[in-house]
Design a protein around this motif. Structure first.
Motif, short mmCIF file in Angstrom:
data_model
loop_
_atom_site.label_atom_id
_atom_site.label_comp_id
_atom_site.label_asym_id
_atom_site.label_seq_id
_atom_site.Cartn_x
_atom_site.Cartn_y
_atom_site.Cartn_z
N SER A 2 0.83 -1.19 0.00
CA SER A 2 0.00 0.00 0.00
C SER A 2 0.87 1.26 0.00
O SER A 2 2.06 1.21 0.26
N ILE A 3 0.23 2.36 -0.27
CA ILE A 3 0.92 3.65 -0.28
C ILE A 3 0.84 4.21 1.12
O ILE A 3 -0.25 4.34 1.68
N PRO A 4 1.99 4.56 1.74
CA PRO A 4 1.95 5.13 3.10
C PRO A 4 1.14 6.43 3.11
O PRO A 4 1.46 7.36 2.39
N LYS A 5 0.09 6.46 3.92
CA LYS A 5 -0.83 7.61 3.93
C LYS A 5 -0.18 8.89 4.45
O LYS A 5 -0.62 9.98 4.12
N HIS A 6 0.86 8.76 5.26
CA HIS A 6 1.51 9.95 5.82
C HIS A 6 2.78 10.33 5.07
O HIS A 6 3.60 11.08 5.56
N MET A 7 2.91 9.81 3.84
CA MET A 7 4.04 10.15 2.99
C MET A 7 3.93 11.60 2.53
O MET A 7 2.85 12.07 2.17
N ALA A 8 5.06 12.31 2.54
CA ALA A 8 5.10 13.70 2.08
C ALA A 8 5.48 13.71 0.61
O ALA A 8 6.57 13.28 0.24
N ILE A 9 4.56 14.18 -0.23
CA ILE A 9 4.77 14.19 -1.68
C ILE A 9 4.89 15.63 -2.17
O ILE A 9 4.05 16.47 -1.88
N LEU A 10 5.95 15.88 -2.94
CA LEU A 10 6.15 17.18 -3.57
C LEU A 10 5.76 17.07 -5.04
O LEU A 10 6.34 16.28 -5.79
N VAL A 11 4.75 17.86 -5.45
CA VAL A 11 4.29 17.91 -6.83
C VAL A 11 4.95 19.13 -7.48
O VAL A 11 4.72 20.26 -7.05
N VAL A 12 5.78 18.87 -8.49
CA VAL A 12 6.52 19.95 -9.15
C VAL A 12 6.03 20.06 -10.59
O VAL A 12 6.29 19.19 -11.42
N ASP A 13 5.30 21.14 -10.88
CA ASP A 13 4.77 21.36 -12.22
C ASP A 13 4.48 22.85 -12.35
O ASP A 13 3.95 23.46 -11.42
N ASP A 14 4.83 23.45 -13.48
CA ASP A 14 4.60 24.87 -13.66
C ASP A 14 3.15 25.20 -14.02
O ASP A 14 2.77 26.37 -13.98
N GLN A 15 2.34 24.20 -14.31
CA GLN A 15 0.93 24.41 -14.67
C GLN A 15 0.03 24.13 -13.47
O GLN A 15 -0.08 22.99 -13.02
N GLN A 16 -0.63 25.18 -12.96
CA GLN A 16 -1.49 25.02 -11.80
C GLN A 16 -2.60 23.99 -12.01
O GLN A 16 -2.87 23.19 -11.10
N PRO A 17 -3.27 23.94 -13.18
CA PRO A 17 -4.31 22.91 -13.36
C PRO A 17 -3.76 21.49 -13.18
O PRO A 17 -4.44 20.63 -12.61
N MET A 18 -2.54 21.25 -13.64
CA MET A 18 -1.95 19.91 -13.48
C MET A 18 -1.63 19.65 -12.01
O MET A 18 -1.87 18.54 -11.52
N ARG A 19 -1.11 20.64 -11.30
CA ARG A 19 -0.85 20.46 -9.86
C ARG A 19 -2.14 20.13 -9.13
O ARG A 19 -2.17 19.23 -8.29
N LYS A 20 -3.21 20.82 -9.48
CA LYS A 20 -4.51 20.57 -8.84
C LYS A 20 -5.03 19.18 -9.17
O LYS A 20 -5.57 18.49 -8.31
N THR A 21 -4.89 18.75 -10.42
CA THR A 21 -5.35 17.42 -10.84
C THR A 21 -4.60 16.33 -10.09
O THR A 21 -5.20 15.39 -9.56
N ILE A 22 -3.28 16.46 -10.03
CA ILE A 22 -2.47 15.46 -9.33
C ILE A 22 -2.83 15.44 -7.84
O ILE A 22 -3.00 14.38 -7.25
N ALA A 23 -2.98 16.63 -7.25
CA ALA A 23 -3.34 16.70 -5.83
C ALA A 23 -4.69 16.04 -5.58
O ALA A 23 -4.87 15.33 -4.58
N TYR A 24 -5.64 16.26 -6.47
CA TYR A 24 -6.97 15.64 -6.33
C TYR A 24 -6.84 14.11 -6.32
O TYR A 24 -7.43 13.43 -5.47
N ILE A 25 -6.07 13.57 -7.25
CA ILE A 25 -5.88 12.12 -7.33
C ILE A 25 -5.22 11.61 -6.04
O ILE A 25 -5.63 10.61 -5.47
N PHE A 36 3.77 21.63 -2.97
CA PHE A 36 3.83 22.08 -4.36
C PHE A 36 5.02 22.98 -4.62
O PHE A 36 5.44 23.73 -3.74
N ALA A 37 5.53 22.90 -5.85
CA ALA A 37 6.52 23.84 -6.35
C ALA A 37 6.23 24.08 -7.82
O ALA A 37 5.80 23.18 -8.53
N GLU A 38 6.45 25.32 -8.27
CA GLU A 38 6.11 25.70 -9.64
C GLU A 38 7.24 25.47 -10.63
O GLU A 38 7.03 25.56 -11.84
N ASP A 39 8.45 25.22 -10.15
CA ASP A 39 9.56 24.94 -11.06
C ASP A 39 10.65 24.20 -10.28
O ASP A 39 10.58 24.05 -9.07
N GLY A 40 11.65 23.75 -11.01
CA GLY A 40 12.72 22.97 -10.40
C GLY A 40 13.51 23.73 -9.36
O GLY A 40 13.94 23.17 -8.35
#
Length: 137
Positions: A2-25, A36-40
């Protein structure tokens, strides 16, 4: 595994809609620590200042590309083993090979389904010693 529920995930994408989509999933999978981060460049600063267990990384971004950030992570003693999944529209063989040679943990091509992302996360979690420990306790 299983995926550890308390895992800290950093979503790095310059497109806000994609960050929101990934966060929703990720939230649908029961994950709550989503950062979140908007660039490298911003992501590198974040990784150095905050606990991050896994990075979901876009390729094409301003200032510092996903591949350049991946190189920094892999060349860093502190973060060399940090799991990184590229989540990108770059599907050609050269891009995939470049990411593999740089040490990417896994690769997801946009657009993707929630099931695809879930399977990639499960695969990475089952092979990363750090994430296996996190899941255990």
């Amino acid at each position: 595994m299983s995926i550890p529920k308390h895992m800290a995930i950093l979503v790095v994408d310059d497109q806000q809609p994609m960050r929101k989509t990934i966060a929703y999933i990720l939230r649908q999978l029961g994950l709550k620590d989503i950062q979140f981060a908007e660039d490298g460049d911003a992501a590198w600063k974040h990784i150095n200042n905050t606990r991050v267990d896994l990075v979901l990384l876009d390729w094409n971004m301003p200032r510092l590309s996903g591949l350049s950030l991946l190189e920094r992570i892999r060349n860093s003693e502190a973060f060399a083993k940090l799991p990184v999944i590229m989540v990108t529209a770059e599907a050609n063989t050269e891009h995939v090979l470049a990411a593999m040679q740089t040490g990417v943990t896994d690769y997801v091509v946009k657009p993707f389904s929630p099931n695809t992302l879930q399977k990639k996360l499960q695969d990475v979690c089952s092979h990363s010693p750090t994430l296996i420990k996190l899941a255990a306790g």
